[in-house]
Each structure stands twice: as structure tokens, then as C-alpha cells.
Design a protein around this motif. Structure first.
Motif, PDB file in Angstrom:
ATOM      1  N   ARG A  46      24.997  39.068  43.120  1.00  0.00           N
ATOM      2  CA  ARG A  46      25.458  38.242  42.389  1.00  0.00           C
ATOM      3  C   ARG A  46      26.363  37.372  43.345  1.00  0.00           C
ATOM      4  O   ARG A  46      26.871  37.494  44.044  1.00  0.00           O
ATOM      5  CB  ARG A  46      26.315  38.868  41.012  1.00  0.00           C
ATOM      6  N   MET A  47      26.310  36.042  42.994  1.00  0.00           N
ATOM      7  CA  MET A  47      27.156  34.881  43.722  1.00  0.00           C
ATOM      8  C   MET A  47      27.544  34.136  42.630  1.00  0.00           C
ATOM      9  O   MET A  47      26.899  33.404  42.033  1.00  0.00           O
ATOM     10  CB  MET A  47      26.292  34.496  44.539  1.00  0.00           C
ATOM     11  N   PHE A  48      28.843  33.793  42.461  1.00  0.00           N
ATOM     12  CA  PHE A  48      29.593  33.059  41.556  1.00  0.00           C
ATOM     13  C   PHE A  48      29.145  33.251  40.042  1.00  0.00           C
ATOM     14  O   PHE A  48      28.516  32.391  39.302  1.00  0.00           O
ATOM     15  CB  PHE A  48      29.204  31.466  42.037  1.00  0.00           C
ATOM     16  N   ASP A  49      28.923  34.706  39.731  1.00  0.00           N
ATOM     17  CA  ASP A  49      28.371  34.861  38.279  1.00  0.00           C
ATOM     18  C   ASP A  49      26.746  34.623  38.213  1.00  0.00           C
ATOM     19  O   ASP A  49      26.439  34.674  37.015  1.00  0.00           O
ATOM     20  CB  ASP A  49      29.319  34.515  37.302  1.00  0.00           C
ATOM     21  N   ILE A  50      26.181  34.335  39.352  1.00  0.00           N
ATOM     22  CA  ILE A  50      24.815  34.096  39.036  1.00  0.00           C
ATOM     23  C   ILE A  50      24.087  35.087  39.881  1.00  0.00           C
ATOM     24  O   ILE A  50      24.340  35.824  41.098  1.00  0.00           O
ATOM     25  CB  ILE A  50      24.420  32.640  39.796  1.00  0.00           C
TER      26      ILE A  50
END
Length: 304
Positions: free
Chosen positions: A2-6
Motif C-alpha cells: 500500500r502506498m498513500f492508501d492505494i
């Protein structure tokens, strides 16, 4: 991961000269409606003009569309009194005029005004990283994000010398034209994969930049230009390449970076990363529209 809630996944790389290009995929979600800069220029729905009196670090953007228009950091704007590149990512509101911060990438011309047009090109990653790392903070008396213009010009000159390209007006665009012509057949193959929303580029084992977008169709309008821009920093093939795990470590570092958030130049919230990462992005209606991130440069040539 996950990265920046993506939730994102790193794919296998493609080699473009001395550059390795890693796709970043995710399940596309429905986000806000807008036109990209290339779409707006093609439809005649955007006007980019000099201020009166003109200022090197600023341009006026007029949106004639019924939806916002996106212009992203690093995007090239050719014409006016001199060629510029965007300092930040902006969403210009519908039927509105805003003033955006830019950097000059043509030191030898001021005047002989031409109509400003969108370029298919993006500034090279080394220039973008140096520019973002030195953006001025917003203040009450200086609401813009001005760059260290001298350093940007130094980067343009360095690229010109590195590629042995002479420009009568010290225009980055002239260097890009020459370099892109040399690798045009490779660049023409650069297309987004299904569900691809971003790209990470590396030279050898060194990560040099990330661009992440809200959806595949947005990435599609910028992918070739972003890759071509990074290709200026990859002058010759190298034997080694970064692994997917190394890319994931870089993405984790970006996600863990400290950042300042505040009102964007147009619509949305601007995100400025700091620390080991130089990065800037824009979110709108709880959706990350664009994020550009680079290892913080410690020298003019962008090497770590």
C-alpha cells in the motif's frame, strides 16, 4: 503493497536505452472528472498566456471547459516569451483563470512572443528533482512555489553539454528533440498496461523517479513524455538493473516520507514531500490525482 492508501503492484521492467522502466499497477477506481492538459489543448479548451507585465516564474491558465483541467509537474509549455515547465501539479477550475508557478527552460530568449502550446515532452528527472527540492515555501506575501531558477538553467546547460546539442536560445526543448529522435522507435513502444497507474524509472540499480496518477487514462497522456524525459539522464546502457524489491523499498520510502499539505494553486490539496524524498503531488475529492517523487538530489547532476 500500500502506498498513500492505494494498493499497488510493481511489474517487470522494460529497457529503453540505458533506462529501466517499471510499471506500477492498481485496480482503477472512479475518481473526479477532468481533462488532462494534452486533451484540453487538442480540443482548444485551454489558453496559456503571459501575465501583463510578463514574469519569468508565472503563467496564466484559462480553462474554457466545463470540467477542471489538469497540468502536471514537469509538463513542458512551449512558446510565450520563453519556454517553461510546471513547478507543481494543478487542477484549473472550470471557466476560470489562475496563475501557476513555472520555471524557465530557455534562458536565451525573452520576447518574440509565440502562442503557448502544450508539449508532448516532460522535463528530465534530474531537473525535476532539483527543482522540487528547492521550491520556495508558501507564505502570505509569496503564495507561489518559485524554484531556484539559476539551478534549473544549470541543469538545462548540463543536458545540452552531455548530449552535445547546441541551442541558439539555450532551450531544453532543442536537446529533447535531438535525444528523442535517436530513440523514437523505442519510445513509440511505451504504452500503459491494463490497470497501470504509474511508473518508476531506474538507471542501473539507482531509482531516479516515480510518477503516480489516479487512473490509467491519465497516465496514458503523459507516459511517453515522462519516460523520454528520464531517458535524457540515461546516456548509455548499463549492465545492472534494480530489482522489484528495490522498487518496493523506494515506494515504501516515499510512503513514509514527511510532507506538508495545503491548498493547491487551483482545486484540491497540494502535497509537498520532504526528507530523503523530493516530491510534490495533488489530491482532489479524496483522490490522489498525481504524485511525482525523486531521491533528494545532493548535487547538480542529481546523483545520490
Amino acid at each position: 503493497m500500500r502506498m498513500f492508501d492505494i494498493e499497488v503492484e510493481v511489474g517487470n521492467q522494460v529497457e529503453i536505452g540505458g533506462l529501466s522502466v517499471f510499471p506500477i499497477t492498481s485496480v482503477n477506481k472512479v475518481g473526479p472528472a477532468f481533462l488532462t492538459g494534452p486533451e484540453a489543448f487538442e480540443a482548444g479548451l485551454i489558453e496559456v498566456s503571459e501575465l501583463e507585465p510578463p514574469e519569468v516564474p508565472s503563467l496564466a491558465i484559462t480553462n474554457h471547459a466545463d470540467v477542471p483541467i489538469l497540468l502536471v509537474e514537469g509538463e513542458m509549455l512551449v512558446g510565450g516569451d520563453q519556454n517553461r515547465t510546471m513547478n507543481v501539479t494543478v487542477l484549473c477550475p472550470p471557466h476560470a483563470r489562475i496563475v501557476v508557478p513555472v520555471s524557465c527552460v530557455e534562458a536565451g530568449r525573452w520576447g518574440m512572443r509565440r502562442t503557448v502550446s502544450e508539449s508532448s515532452k516532460h522535463a528530465p528527472g534530474s531537473l525535476r528533482a532539483a527543482k522540487i527540492a528547492n521550491l520556495e515555501p508558501r507564505t502570505g506575501t509569496n503564495p507561489s512555489r518559485q524554484s531556484d531558477q539559476g539551478r534549473v538553467w544549470d541543469e538545462v546547460e548540463r543536458q545540452s553539454m552531455a548530449h552535445d546539442v547546441y541551442s541558439g536560445t539555450s532551450a531544453l526543448d532543442d536537446v529533447q528533440e535531438e535525444v528523442e529522435d535517436r530513440i523514437a522507435d523505442q519510445l513509440d513502444k511505451v504504452k500503459p498496461l491494463p490497470d497501470q497507474i504509474g511508473v518508476v524509472c531506474t538507471i542501473g540499480e539507482r531509482v531516479i523517479g516515480l510518477d503516480l496518477f489516479d487512473k490509467t487514462s491519465t497516465l496514458d497522456k503523459y507516459l511517453r513524455g515522462i519516460v523520454a524525459g528520464h531517458a535524457l539522464d540515461a546516456q548509455s546502457p548499463v549492465s545492472d538493473s534494480a530489482s522489484i524489491s528495490a522498487i518496493e523499498r523506494f515506494l515504501a520510502l516515499v510512503d513514509a516520507s514527511g510532507y506538508d499539505a495545503g491548498k493547491g494553486v487551483g482545486l484540491g490539496e497540494e502535497i509537498l514531500l520532504h526528507g530523503e524524498i523530493a516530491g510534490i503531488g495533488l489530491s482532489y475529492e479524496k483522490c490522489l490525482i498525481h504524485l511525482a517523487a525523486f531521491p533528494t538530489p545532493t548535487s547538480v547532476d542529481g546523483q545520490e
